[in-house]
Every structure is written in structure tokens, then in C-alpha cells.
Design a protein around this motif. Structure first.
Motif, PDB file in Angstrom:
ATOM      1  N   ALA A 350       0.823  -1.221   0.000  1.00  0.00           N
ATOM      2  CA  ALA A 350       0.000   0.000   0.000  1.00  0.00           C
ATOM      3  C   ALA A 350       0.849   1.261   0.000  1.00  0.00           C
ATOM      4  CB  ALA A 350      -0.939  -0.003   1.202  1.00  0.00           C
ATOM      5  N   ALA A 351       1.951   1.256   0.765  1.00  0.00           N
ATOM      6  CA  ALA A 351       2.792   2.458   0.838  1.00  0.00           C
ATOM      7  C   ALA A 351       3.432   2.755  -0.518  1.00  0.00           C
ATOM      8  CB  ALA A 351       3.870   2.286   1.906  1.00  0.00           C
ATOM      9  N   ALA A 352       3.951   1.708  -1.176  1.00  0.00           N
ATOM     10  CA  ALA A 352       4.567   1.901  -2.492  1.00  0.00           C
ATOM     11  C   ALA A 352       3.546   2.406  -3.498  1.00  0.00           C
ATOM     12  CB  ALA A 352       5.186   0.592  -2.971  1.00  0.00           C
ATOM     13  N   LEU A 353       2.338   1.846  -3.474  1.00  0.00           N
ATOM     14  CA  LEU A 353       1.288   2.272  -4.404  1.00  0.00           C
ATOM     15  C   LEU A 353       0.862   3.714  -4.132  1.00  0.00           C
ATOM     16  CD1 LEU A 353      -0.884  -0.976  -4.460  1.00  0.00           C
ATOM     17  CD2 LEU A 353       0.469  -0.062  -6.361  1.00  0.00           C
ATOM     18  N   THR A 354       0.838   4.099  -2.862  1.00  0.00           N
ATOM     19  CA  THR A 354       0.453   5.474  -2.503  1.00  0.00           C
ATOM     20  C   THR A 354       1.455   6.479  -3.054  1.00  0.00           C
ATOM     21  OG1 THR A 354      -0.721   4.815  -0.499  1.00  0.00           O
ATOM     22  CG2 THR A 354       0.128   7.068  -0.566  1.00  0.00           C
ATOM     23  N   LEU A 355       2.730   6.235  -2.815  1.00  0.00           N
ATOM     24  CA  LEU A 355       3.768   7.155  -3.288  1.00  0.00           C
ATOM     25  C   LEU A 355       3.805   7.197  -4.814  1.00  0.00           C
ATOM     26  CD1 LEU A 355       6.528   6.133  -0.723  1.00  0.00           C
ATOM     27  CD2 LEU A 355       5.152   8.225  -0.681  1.00  0.00           C
ATOM     28  N   ALA A 356       3.627   6.021  -5.424  1.00  0.00           N
ATOM     29  CA  ALA A 356       3.619   5.961  -6.886  1.00  0.00           C
ATOM     30  C   ALA A 356       2.421   6.710  -7.448  1.00  0.00           C
ATOM     31  CB  ALA A 356       3.596   4.503  -7.337  1.00  0.00           C
ATOM     32  N   GLY A 357       1.265   6.529  -6.820  1.00  0.00           N
ATOM     33  CA  GLY A 357       0.068   7.220  -7.286  1.00  0.00           C
ATOM     34  C   GLY A 357       0.223   8.725  -7.219  1.00  0.00           C
ATOM     35  N   PHE A 358       0.847   9.198  -6.145  1.00  0.00           N
ATOM     36  CA  PHE A 358       1.064  10.641  -5.999  1.00  0.00           C
ATOM     37  C   PHE A 358       1.944  11.168  -7.130  1.00  0.00           C
ATOM     38  CE2 PHE A 358       3.250  14.314  -3.947  1.00  0.00           C
ATOM     39  CZ  PHE A 358       2.125  15.106  -3.749  1.00  0.00           C
ATOM     40  N   SER A 359       3.018  10.474  -7.426  1.00  0.00           N
ATOM     41  CA  SER A 359       3.896  10.911  -8.518  1.00  0.00           C
ATOM     42  C   SER A 359       3.184  10.862  -9.865  1.00  0.00           C
ATOM     43  CB  SER A 359       5.157  10.049  -8.560  1.00  0.00           C
ATOM     44  OG  SER A 359       6.050  10.420  -7.539  1.00  0.00           O
ATOM     45  N   MET A 360       2.374   9.831 -10.084  1.00  0.00           N
ATOM     46  CA  MET A 360       1.659   9.740 -11.360  1.00  0.00           C
ATOM     47  C   MET A 360       0.663  10.892 -11.509  1.00  0.00           C
ATOM     48  SD  MET A 360       3.022   7.261 -12.942  1.00  0.00           S
ATOM     49  CE  MET A 360       1.909   7.154 -14.342  1.00  0.00           C
ATOM     50  N   GLY A 361       0.012  11.262 -10.410  1.00  0.00           N
ATOM     51  CA  GLY A 361      -0.946  12.351 -10.475  1.00  0.00           C
ATOM     52  C   GLY A 361      -0.300  13.716 -10.593  1.00  0.00           C
ATOM     53  N   MET A 362       0.758  13.939  -9.821  1.00  0.00           N
ATOM     54  CA  MET A 362       1.370  15.270  -9.752  1.00  0.00           C
ATOM     55  C   MET A 362       2.393  15.496 -10.856  1.00  0.00           C
ATOM     56  SD  MET A 362      -0.117  16.780  -7.216  1.00  0.00           S
ATOM     57  CE  MET A 362       0.936  18.100  -6.629  1.00  0.00           C
ATOM     58  N   ASP A 363       3.174  14.474 -11.188  1.00  0.00           N
ATOM     59  CA  ASP A 363       4.285  14.660 -12.125  1.00  0.00           C
ATOM     60  C   ASP A 363       3.982  14.148 -13.534  1.00  0.00           C
ATOM     61  OD1 ASP A 363       5.692  15.756  -9.998  1.00  0.00           O
ATOM     62  OD2 ASP A 363       6.552  13.839  -9.410  1.00  0.00           O
ATOM     63  N   ALA A 376      -6.179   1.089  -5.108  1.00  0.00           N
ATOM     64  CA  ALA A 376      -5.597  -0.233  -4.848  1.00  0.00           C
ATOM     65  C   ALA A 376      -4.916  -0.247  -3.481  1.00  0.00           C
ATOM     66  CB  ALA A 376      -4.596  -0.594  -5.943  1.00  0.00           C
ATOM     67  N   ALA A 377      -4.250   0.863  -3.129  1.00  0.00           N
ATOM     68  CA  ALA A 377      -3.610   0.966  -1.813  1.00  0.00           C
ATOM     69  C   ALA A 377      -4.643   0.880  -0.698  1.00  0.00           C
ATOM     70  CB  ALA A 377      -2.823   2.275  -1.716  1.00  0.00           C
ATOM     71  N   LEU A 378      -5.787   1.558  -0.866  1.00  0.00           N
ATOM     72  CA  LEU A 378      -6.828   1.540   0.169  1.00  0.00           C
ATOM     73  C   LEU A 378      -7.514   0.187   0.241  1.00  0.00           C
ATOM     74  CD1 LEU A 378      -8.355   5.089  -0.346  1.00  0.00           C
ATOM     75  CD2 LEU A 378      -6.964   4.298   1.584  1.00  0.00           C
ATOM     76  N   ALA A 379      -7.583  -0.538  -0.883  1.00  0.00           N
ATOM     77  CA  ALA A 379      -8.142  -1.900  -0.843  1.00  0.00           C
ATOM     78  C   ALA A 379      -7.245  -2.813  -0.021  1.00  0.00           C
ATOM     79  CB  ALA A 379      -8.292  -2.435  -2.272  1.00  0.00           C
TER      80      ALA A 379
END
Length: 519
Positions: A350-363, A376-379
């Protein structure tokens, strides 16, 4: 004479020299760092004349400056202080300097801004709830502190994967690090029924870990266990502690949750150890520190190329460097590359997916991919506060105001004392601003500034809200603080960097222009 790192309270004011902020009540004044440094030196020598040379040294270091620079900063201080109807606060000593002659000073005042958030008891959730406090490091080696912290982090990660359990995030649990705590008070402040605490002793290849769980409503011990194992068994110990806690709370559900607690770990303990050492610098969000963290993370990835969390943290480091160190395309590309690798290898993390999701959204500006990763992280981990907080930032810049506020509030309930609180409040501030709720925006922006006064973006929302409220002097002071913290800041480049929604960019840009920030 008091220490220059003390927090001073005088009249209705509180000065925090480390944060570089003078507060009036709970609201930060918009004084720049030089004025705050001068105030600190005057308070440090209260009722005693301070020479002009000593004041210049305090505010400008070794720089040679004209006398009128000092005069301008003293005048700014006097304008702020004079609003409180005091006849005299700072006295001029002709041909010598200045002297503080205001109300009595109390030095070394604890900063209660974080704990005040939890002063009233939080209601218990409608499902079993737990907080895991930092384990004591009994190794006799302060350098092993990161290891004890990493063990707790991993136990929290395991517990957070259980859907029927409400788990306080690591960042709020660690607000109690180094403090002697009353478990009942912890339960009230964090709004949980159970508290897990313990200790770690690492000596060579041997580990001794002691864990105990307490019912915070009664203070009664629910479970306790000692583990004497080799270092190679660290992941097994972490899982056993998490499962013992689950079993003590709901014995009938323990077997069903065994596989959920267990998850893919790095094959190499060396890579794991490097990632643990990097984590505090990753969390700082400051360019100098994340550059240092990247050195360790790159070594971890070289040892284990499929280490999802190392890739996720590397993505966050490059995101920080992109937005706060020059908007260089190389950092943006590296953030996206590591984010994609974190998603590829971290389908169960979940932690890896969260950080990755943030980069995909912001960058990468791919919000669909971002929320696929975040959901997926929250699931996997419904108690992941960071997922909600970082998701709220993406939603805020994307113009989805009401959902951004909802996600930020959910994240803060899961982690009431989170170091990322500034980001949650920032999401609220921009969302209220977009909806024309400028008073609410201003309040949220003030909270963001208090939570992280060293981050330039916290003052951006404040400057905009103050400008819309017609408080232009304060708005311009907030804008000056942005440029003091990030001289290269240009709001047009910031908006392009985060793919700001067009409606938000238009209205926010107008307000920032009025506040005096360059486009």
C-alpha cells in the motif's frame, strides 16, 4: 539569558525562533525571518540594550547592510506589536541600539499547537481501533534508532491491512516518540481503544523484542510477549507481534487474517536496512535531505531492483526535487519512472502504491492512473492515512474541491498529528478558495503554515485567501515569505508543474498577482 532555541511567550504573542514565526494567539503573523530573528535577539536580552551590530549579526549574519535595513525591520516589528495597544514594546537607545521593554516573558514554553488538536477526546471508531507507539531502543547505540522505528513501521503496515481494524498511522503514533506517556491519554488523543508498545535490543546478529498491548480505556494489559531471535527472523517477529495483537482483539478472526498480515518483503535485509536509513530524509520533503536519501535508495535498488517501496520513496524524492529545486525535467522523468516500477513490483504494498500514485498524479499528470494506484492501496490497507492525504492534494489541484476536503479529513482522522497535515490543510485551503469560501480557506491555510512553516506552498494559499479578503498588507507579507523560502517561485510555472485545473489556476492566479507574487 535564555537560549536562542527557546519558545517565548509575551503578552498575546508567542515566538518560535526555530520555525521563524511570531504568532498572535494561534495565528502566525506575516513577519519575515529577519524581523523574527531581531525579535528573538531582543527577547533573549529582555530589558537590556542590544547594539545595532549585535542585531545586524542576528538577522543578516556576516553580511554588510545599511543602517536603514535594520530600521525597516524594527518598524515592521513595531507595527505588528502596536496592534495590541501596548504603549511601548521596543525602545530606541540613541546611538546604541534597541531594547525590549514590553510585557513579561515566559521562555522555553512548550509548543502545544500539535497536541491542542487532540486536547478533547476523539470519539472511538465503530470498529476495533489501535495505535502502535514507537518501541524503545535498548541497544545502547543511538544509531540503531532507525531500526527500532522501522520495526514499528512494519508492524503498523501489517495491522493496517486488516479491513475490520482501525489503525492510527505511523506518523501520528510517532508524535509520542521520546515522551513518557499515559496510555489512557494516548487513547483519548488518538481516539483508539488499544495501544501497543514495546522495546527492541539489537546486538550483532541477535534481536530481543518485547511487545505488550494495553486497553487504553481501562489501562489493563491485554497481551505481552518476548521474542529472542536472530536478525534474519525480523520479518517473522513483526508478523507474529501483529498477529498476536489481532488475536487478542478478536481471537475468532485471527486465522482468517494471517495471510493478510503477511506480505511480500524485500529478499535482501541489506536493501531493507538501507531503505530504513533513508526514510527520515525522504519524509523531510526538503531538497538537501531527499538528495541524501536518494543515495541510499539507489544502493537499495541496486541490491534489489524489484524493491517496490524503495522505488516509491525514490519517486517522492524526485517529485520534491522537481517542484522545489528548479522544475527540472530530469527529476520529473525520474519520478515517473520510479513510480511505474513501484506499481509494477508493489501490487501488494500500500505504501509503495500510494507514493507511486502521488507521482503519477502530480508529475505524470495522469490522474486516472494515480487513483487506480491509490484505490488499490486503500483496498490493501483501509487505514492508510497517507493515501487519503496525498490523494486530497491531487484532488485539490485537479479542482475536485468537495472530494479533496473529504479525503483530507479522513486522512487527518486516521492520523491526527501527522507531519503531512500541512498537505491536508493545503488541499482544504485551495478547495475552499475555489468555492469562494475565503474565510474557510484562510483558516485552513493558517493551519497549514503552523503545521509546516518551512514549506513555501503553505504561504501560497494563505497569500491568495488574504488577498481575496481584502487584507492586502498581510497578503503581500505572505507572498514575501513564499519568495524568501523559494526565490525561484513563479505561480504560472507551479500551476503547469502540477497540472492545476483551469478554473483554479485562473482565480488563484488573479489573487496571487494581487498579493504581489510573480507569474
Amino acid at each position: 539569558m535564555t537560549s536562542g532555541s527557546d519558545i517565548y511567550k509575551f503578552g498575546p504573542f508567542r515566538l518560535d525562533p526555530i520555525a521563524g514565526i511570531l504568532y498572535r494567539g494561534d495565528e502566525p503573523t506575516m513577519l519575515g525571518r529577519r524581523a523574527v530573528a531581531l525579535m528573538g535577539r531582543l527577547l533573549e536580552n529582555a530589558m537590556t540594550p542590544v547594539s545595532k551590530d549585535a542585531l545586524v549579526e542576528a538577522a543578516w549574519g556576516g553580511l554588510a547592510v545599511a543602517d536603514n535595513n535594520l530600521t525597516v525591520q524594527i518598524a515592521a516589528l513595531r507595527r505588528v506589536l502596536a496592534k495590541e495597544d501596548a504603549s511601548t514594546w521596543i525602545e530606541t537607545i540613541p546611538r546604541h541600539g534597541y531594547r525590549y521593554v514590553g510585557p513579561a516573558i515566559v521562555a522555553n514554553v512548550p509548543d502545544t499547537s500539535a497536541t491542542d488538536q487532540g486536547a478533547s477526546a476523539l470519539a472511538l471508531p465503530d470498529k476495533p481501533s489501535i495505535a502502535v507507539l514507537p518501541f524503545s531502543n535498548l541497544s545502547g547505540d543511538p544509531e540503531q534508532e532507525y531500526f527500532a522505528d522501522g520495526m514499528v513501521d512494519d508492524i503498523i503496515t501489517g495491522l493496517a491491512r486488516i479491513k475490520w481494524l482501525f489503525v492510527i498511522a505511523r506518523n501520528s503514533s510517532f508524535a509520542y516518540k521520546g515522551r513518557t506517556v499515559d496510555v489512557k491519554q494516548v487513547g483519548r488523543e488518538l481516539g483508539v481503544r488499544y495501544v501497543l508498545e514495546g522495546s527492541v535490543r539489537r546486538s550483532g546478529g541477535k534481536l530481543r523484542v518485547i511487545g505488550q498491548m494495553i486497553d487504553a480505556s481501562t489501562g489493563a494489559h491485554v497481551w505481552a510477549q518476548r521474542y529472542d531471535r536472530s536478525f534474519g527472523d525480523i520479518f517473522a517477529i513483526q508478523d507474529e507481534i501483529a498477529l498476536s495483537a489481532v488475536g487478542a482483539i478478536a481471537p475468532s478472526m485471527r486465522n482468517a487474517e494471517i495471510e493478510r498480515v503477511r506480505r511480500k518483503r524485500p529478499e535482501s535485509l541489506g536493501a531493507y536496512d538501507l531503505a530504513l536509513q533513508a526514510q527520515p530524509d525522504v519524509d523531510s520533503g526538503m531538497p538537501e535531505q531527499v538528495t541524501r536519501a536518494l543515495t541510499l535508495l539507489e544502493r537499495a535498488i541496486a541490491v534489489e531492483p524489484a524493491y517496490a517501496l524503495a522505488h516509491g520513496n525514490a519517486a517522492m524524492c524526485h517529485h520534491c526535487l522537481f517542484l522545489r529545486a528548479g522544475l527540472r525535467e530530469a527529476n520529473r522523468a525520474a519520478s515517473i519512472r520510479h513510480a511505474r516500477l513501484a506499481i509494477l513490483h508493489g501490487k501488494d504494498d500500500a505504501a509503495a502504491l500510494t507514493l507511486a500514485g502521488f507521482s503519477m498524479g502530480m508529475d505524470a499528470h495522469d490522474r486516472a492512473a494515480a487513483f487506480t494506484a491509490l484505490e488499490a492501496a486503500l483496498a490493501i490497507s483501509p487505514s492508510s492515512a497517507l493515501t487519503y492525504i496525498l490523494g486530497s492534494v491531487i484532488l485539490g489541484w485537479g479542482g475536485d474541491a468537495e472530494r479533496a476536503i473529504e479525503w483530507s479529513e479522513r486522512g487527518m482522522r486516521l492520523s491526527p498529528f501527522d507531519p503531512w497535515a500541512f498537505a491536508a490543510f493545503d488541499a482544504q485551503a485551495m478547495s475552499h478558495f475555489l468555492r469562494g469560501r475565503y474565510e474557510d480557506s484562510c483558516r485552513a491555510a493558517y493551519k497549514s503554515v503552523q503545521a509546516n512553516p518551512a514549506h513555501s506552498i503553505t504561504y501560497v494559499q494563505l497569500a491568495a485567501a488574504l488577498a481575496r479578503l481584502g487584507r492586502l498588507d498581510e497578503a503581500r507579507a505572505a507572498a514575501a515569505r513564499v519568495l524568501e523560502l523559494q526565490p525561484s517561485f513563479r505561480f504560472g510555472r507551479q500551476f503547469a508543474g502540477v497540472n492545476c485545473a483551469q478554473e483554479l489556476a485562473s482565480t488563484l492566479g488573479d489573487a496571487l498577482r494581487d498579493a504581489g507574487l510573480p507569474e
